[in-house]
Design a protein around this motif. Structure first.
Motif, PDB file in Angstrom:
ATOM      1  N   VAL A 118    -105.638  10.198  97.098  1.00  5.11           N
ATOM      2  CA  VAL A 118    -104.855  10.713  95.971  1.00  5.11           C
ATOM      3  C   VAL A 118    -105.724  11.616  95.090  1.00  5.11           C
ATOM      4  N   LEU A 119    -106.945  11.167  94.820  1.00  5.87           N
ATOM      5  CA  LEU A 119    -107.871  11.981  94.015  1.00  5.87           C
ATOM      6  C   LEU A 119    -108.116  13.329  94.675  1.00  5.87           C
ATOM      7  N   GLY A 122    -104.968  15.552  94.478  1.00  4.73           N
ATOM      8  CA  GLY A 122    -104.822  16.090  93.118  1.00  4.73           C
ATOM      9  C   GLY A 122    -105.811  17.213  92.871  1.00  4.73           C
ATOM     10  N   ILE A 125    -104.943  20.458  94.799  1.00 11.86           N
ATOM     11  CA  ILE A 125    -103.847  21.243  94.202  1.00 11.86           C
ATOM     12  C   ILE A 125    -104.360  21.973  92.961  1.00 11.86           C
ATOM     13  N   VAL A 126    -105.123  21.278  92.136  1.00 10.67           N
ATOM     14  CA  VAL A 126    -105.547  21.850  90.848  1.00 10.67           C
ATOM     15  C   VAL A 126    -106.718  22.814  91.004  1.00 10.67           C
ATOM     16  N   ILE A 251    -103.995  28.230  92.550  1.00  5.53           N
ATOM     17  CA  ILE A 251    -103.588  29.293  91.613  1.00  5.53           C
ATOM     18  C   ILE A 251    -104.795  30.009  90.978  1.00  5.53           C
ATOM     19  N   PHE A 252    -105.946  29.340  90.947  1.00 10.24           N
ATOM     20  CA  PHE A 252    -107.121  29.930  90.298  1.00 10.24           C
ATOM     21  C   PHE A 252    -108.036  30.612  91.316  1.00 10.24           C
ATOM     22  N   PRO A 328    -108.450  21.842  82.939  1.00 14.97           N
ATOM     23  CA  PRO A 328    -108.228  20.853  84.018  1.00 14.97           C
ATOM     24  C   PRO A 328    -109.470  20.593  84.858  1.00 14.97           C
ATOM     25  N   PHE A 332    -111.311  16.939  85.224  1.00 19.99           N
ATOM     26  CA  PHE A 332    -111.600  16.285  86.506  1.00 19.99           C
ATOM     27  C   PHE A 332    -113.048  15.816  86.550  1.00 19.99           C
TER      28      PHE A 332
ATOM     29  N   THR B  23    -102.690  12.572  88.144  1.00 24.42           N
ATOM     30  CA  THR B  23    -103.521  12.100  89.260  1.00 24.42           C
ATOM     31  C   THR B  23    -104.301  10.849  88.854  1.00 24.42           C
ATOM     32  N   PHE B  24    -104.968  10.925  87.702  1.00 27.11           N
ATOM     33  CA  PHE B  24    -105.818   9.795  87.306  1.00 27.11           C
ATOM     34  C   PHE B  24    -105.013   8.609  86.778  1.00 27.11           C
TER      35      PHE B  24
END
Lengths: 359, 158
Positions: A118-119, A122, A125-126, A251-252, A328, A332, B23-24
């Motif tokens: 999951v990490l 995430g 995507i980011v 996107i970045f 973001p 993270f 997410t977290f």
């Protein structure tokens, strides 16, 4: 976010460590925002994060298991913490057999497979391959060593080497699928030297251990010092190569404004992961392997290099794009790093007060 | 159209912060959802596979696992069979001597003698499917043994 939602610790040493980590992380973020220098402060926290990860991880292992050695018993019981380096190797077997070829636990315990996946999803995507400069707990090690020397001893590295991680990726994906075991972890991971490794009970395990330590010394310590580049991340890591593919939909990105660019190639020379070349400067786009560390942006004397949001006009809102990315990305890094930094400060305080890092 | 595209891209970029928070904060929820929706499990090569049956004895129970021959596609020729001995009380009996029929064909395939004090294990194979004794692991008062197996070509095709 720093406590993981579990409230403040009651142990005074742990509370002190958490407050110190909180001040450090927030201080670095304020400096990053105010100074307009992204990489300078990212790098500082990224290196601290990696060093603290090693301290915290090894201390926890010694506390729980008594050593850094992972035994067959640990593996059968699913007590091996899952690491993101395994991800490229599990995809084909997971798709075809619905099983994960790693001796961990799906949901239980520290670094369970499900939570790590999951990490990673995430972060992908980011950040895309920004994972490698903002989230990976190993990357800061070779980054730290790459910043020790003032000037590089080895300057010219053939561009062909940048394809090596993709070749290693292909080999490990195929061999892992064929053998149903993570072959990179078994044979090539340099970071086994600072995390956990199998007890030497056969000549094969002895050979594997020699390979781990040799690769760590060569790729993470010596070559980064000599080249001032992240050699493990840029020229070896198959997870980095795999993560590059996520840059396609992220996107970045990092762009070079041809109108401002003075063609000095300083960005090409400073890029730690070989993600800029003369062609990138001409086209104004970084290569697919860009980790969005921001070093080229900090080093450009003409401010021609910038973070950019895909689909928006180039050269407009330079600072807005940087802030929209670093919030973001730093979040993270801060959340991933806070547990490790708190843990390492706690171990240091424990050492100072009791004479031992282990409880 | 260009302006609309720009706005959409900025909105997507701004969504990054809520995505990190989701997410977290929802990590355990998402992890459970991922595992339940995909049905992913740890490979039987790591866990030993599913428990096929349990045999109760006076002082201990024997957990018999399904033989593992799982390949990427279909089955492999080489595999293993895991047995786990768990005490009913504090400790296992000093000597365990059991016979096993791993392929459930009604004939015994091998016999294992385990001395739980010295941790000496002896394997006696009754057929050519049983190759050798693999790992013998000590988990507290439990013992785990893996027996390496090889399928005959006919078995593999079936």
């Amino acid at each position: 976010m720093i406590t993981g939602g579990s409230g403040l610790p009651k142990d005074s040493l742990q509370l002190t460590a958490m407050i110190m980590a909180y001040i450090l992380i927030n201080g670095i973020f304020y400096l990053m925002v105010l100074s307009i220098k992204t990489d300078k402060y990212r790098s500082l926290l990224f290196v601290i994060y990696a060093v603290c990860f090693v301290i915290t991880f090894i201390s926890n292992l010694v506390e729980v298991r008594g050593s850094m050695i992972v035994t067959q018993e640990d593996m059968v019981q699913g007590h091996t913490p899952f690491c993101h380096m395994v991800i490229p190797m599990i995809i084909v077997p997971a798709a075809l057999t619905r099983t994960i070829i790693f001796p961990g636990s799906m949901l239980e315990g520290f670094a369970a497979i499900g939570t790590m996946l999951v990490l990673w999803l995430g972060a992908s995507i980011v950040l895309g391959r920004g994972w490698c400069s903002w989230a990976c707990f190993y990357g800061g090690l070779d980054e730290g060593f790459s910043r020790i020397a003032k000037k590089p001893t080895i300057k010219n590295i053939n561009k062909k080497w940048t394809y090596l991680p993709f070749a290693i990726l292909l080999v490990i994906v195929l061999t892992s699928a064929a053998t149903l075991s993570p072959t990179y972890c078994a044979w090539l991971c340099p970071f086994k030297a600072v995390t956990e490794f199998e007890e030497i009970s056969s000549s094969t395990i002895l050979l594997q251990t020699i390979i781990f330590f040799s690769l760590f010394i060569g790729l993470v310590i010596v070559l980064p010092i000599l080249t001032k580049r992240r050699i493990q991340c840029g020229l070896f890591c198959p997870m980095g190569a795999f993560q590059s593919l996520t840059n396609k939909f992220n996107i970045f990105e990092v762009r070079i404004d041809p109108e401002k660019c003075a063609q000095c190639n300083l960005c090409v020379k400073t890029c730690p992961t070989f993600s800029l070349d003369e062609e990138s400067v001409r086209s104004g786009k970084s290569r697919i392997t860009c980790t969005k560390c921001g070093k080229c942006i900090d080093s450009c004397p003409k401010q021609a290099v910038s973070f950019h949001i895909k689909g928006t006009p180039l050269g407009v809102n330079f600072e807005a794009a940087r802030l929209i990315f670093i919030y973001p990305a730093f979040l993270f890094l801060a959340v991933m790093g806070s547990g490790m930094i708190t843990g390492a400060i706690y171990r240091a305080l424990l050492l100072a007060t009791t004479g031992s890092m282990i409880k | 159209m260009t302006r609309l595209k720009t706005i959409v891209c900025y909105v997507w970029a701004l969504m990054a912060v809520p995505l990190v928070l989701a997410t977290f904060m929802g990590m355990n929820f998402w992890a459970e959802k991922l595992v339940s929706d995909t049905g992913l499990k740890v490979s039987p090569w790591c866990t030993g596979g599913e428990i096929m049956s349990t045999v109760e004895h006076e002082q201990h129970k024997t957990l018999i696992y399904q033989p593992v021959f799982d390949g990427l596609i279909g089955q492999r020729r080489n595999g293993f069979f895991q047995i786990n001995w768990t005490p009913n009380g504090n400790s296992l009996p000093r000597l365990i001597d059991e016979e096993f029929d791993f392929d459930s064909d009604g004939t015994r395939d091998f016999r294992i003698k385990l001395n739980t004090e010295t941790n000496e294990v002896h394997l006696e194979a009754f057929g050519n499917n049983v190759v050798s004794l693999g790992e013998v692991l000590i988990l507290g008062s439990e013992r785990i043994a893996r027996v390496a197996l090889r399928k005959n070509r006919d078995d593999r095709q079936s």
